[in-house]
Design a protein around this motif. Structure first.
Motif, PDB file in Angstrom:
ATOM      1  N   GLY A  72       7.364  68.861  20.215  1.00 38.35           N
ATOM      2  CA  GLY A  72       6.553  67.748  19.744  1.00 38.35           C
ATOM      3  C   GLY A  72       5.588  68.116  18.632  1.00 38.35           C
ATOM      4  N   THR A  75       8.257  65.817  13.913  1.00 43.64           N
ATOM      5  CA  THR A  75       9.011  64.608  14.232  1.00 43.64           C
ATOM      6  C   THR A  75      10.475  64.790  13.838  1.00 43.64           C
ATOM      7  N   ILE A  88       9.749  62.037  24.212  1.00 46.03           N
ATOM      8  CA  ILE A  88       8.598  62.240  23.337  1.00 46.03           C
ATOM      9  C   ILE A  88       8.804  61.611  21.963  1.00 46.03           C
ATOM     10  N   LEU A  91       6.798  58.440  21.663  1.00 42.71           N
ATOM     11  CA  LEU A  91       5.366  58.446  21.950  1.00 42.71           C
ATOM     12  C   LEU A  91       4.517  58.282  20.690  1.00 42.71           C
ATOM     13  N   LEU A  96       1.347  61.709  22.600  1.00 41.77           N
ATOM     14  CA  LEU A  96       2.043  62.969  22.338  1.00 41.77           C
ATOM     15  C   LEU A  96       1.074  64.140  22.409  1.00 41.77           C
ATOM     16  N   ARG A 100       1.376  67.259  25.040  1.00 39.67           N
ATOM     17  CA  ARG A 100       1.374  68.667  24.635  1.00 39.67           C
ATOM     18  C   ARG A 100       0.261  69.430  25.332  1.00 39.67           C
TER      19      ARG A 100
END
Length: 272
Positions: A72, A75, A88, A91, A96, A100
């Motif tokens: 994450g 992208t 994820i 999100l 996100l 994490r």
């Protein structure tokens, strides 16, 4: 966070285990038109929970990009990624960031320790920032596993490189994340210190049940893993279970068509 799904075992026999992270048709591209560069090309991958996975490949193969997308930190252009049961790729930034913080640990080539804090303070820093109290029993177990009990009051400049990376490993483990990602975590260490850190990572999987994904170019580092994934041109082109430094080196030689540098130390940390 992990979910029980089926992962094909080596040799084609079926089996069921927990998946800590997975990706389906993951594509990452930069630029457009004639300048478009595809770093990941429709990758499908499952990362088994409670296992140590190494990702290898030549420079530019997409190995670090794959790790960053799974974690994450970057992208995707298209495709889906799950960490445990959460997709994820759907999100928003705030969610996100929270995922994490609460479920993912990171170990990087640079130790990223704050010089004004001692080892103990560096280890608990992410939890302190999040306003969470560490589980003292778990924290003591982690500190014991990485062998730092007698170094907790030392600041980074009073520690060797290997000891600083052990602090970074303990920091990643301290919040009890579902999965830890390491990007060349022994890249700045000499062979002896590198072997120590790799041994602690292996121990955290075997004794603490941790899930670790490590990007590396070093066949010896990869030999500590349960499974090695090989990337080339943005695709997973091969994998190996129960690797040794020699078998990893041979596979890399076959994939690259070159002559990788011989490892500086063997799987027990002895210089060659």
């Amino acid at each position: 966070m992990t979910t029980a799904v089926t992962i094909p075992k080596s040799g084609g026999s079926g089996g069921s285990t927990a998946v800590a992270a997975s990706g389906r048709q993951v594509t990452k591209a930069y630029g457009a038109g004639e300048t478009r560069v595809v770093a990941l090309d429709a990758v499908d991958v499952d990362i088994a929970g409670g296992r140590f996975t190494a990702i290898m490949g030549p420079s530019g193969s997409g190995k670090s990009t794959l790790m960053h997308c799974l974690a994450g930190l970057d992208t995707v252009t298209s495709g889906q990624i799950w960490v445990g049961g959460t997709e994820i790729t759907k999100l928003k930034d705030k969610k996100l960031t929270q995922l994490r913080r609460d479920h993912i640990g990171f170990i990087f080539q640079a130790f990223n320790l704050l010089p004004t804090l001692n080892a103990a303070e560096n280890i608990t820093l992410p939890m302190d920032i999040a306003g969470r109290k560490p589980d003292r029993e778990w924290l003591d177990k982690v500190i014991g596993t990485v062998g730092l009990a007698d170094r907790l009051k030392h600041r980074p400049n009073q520690l060797s490189g290997g000891q600083q990376q052990r602090v970074a490993v303990a920091r990643a483990l301290a919040a009890r994340p579902d999965i830890i990602f390491g990007d060349e975590p022994t890249g700045n260490l000499d062979s002896r210190a590198g072997a120590e850190v790799l041994g602690f990572l292996r121990k955290s999987v075997d004794e603490l049940g941790q899930t670790i994904v490590m990007v590396t170019h070093d066949p010896v580092a990869a030999s500590y893993a349960d499974r090695v994934l090989y990337l080339a041109d943005g695709r997973i082109v091969d994998e190996m279970t129960s690797p040794t430094a020699d078998t990893v080196l041979e596979r890399m030689l076959n994939l690259s068509g070159g002559t990788p540098q011989a490892p500086a130390f063997d799987a027990r940390g002895r210089t060659s």
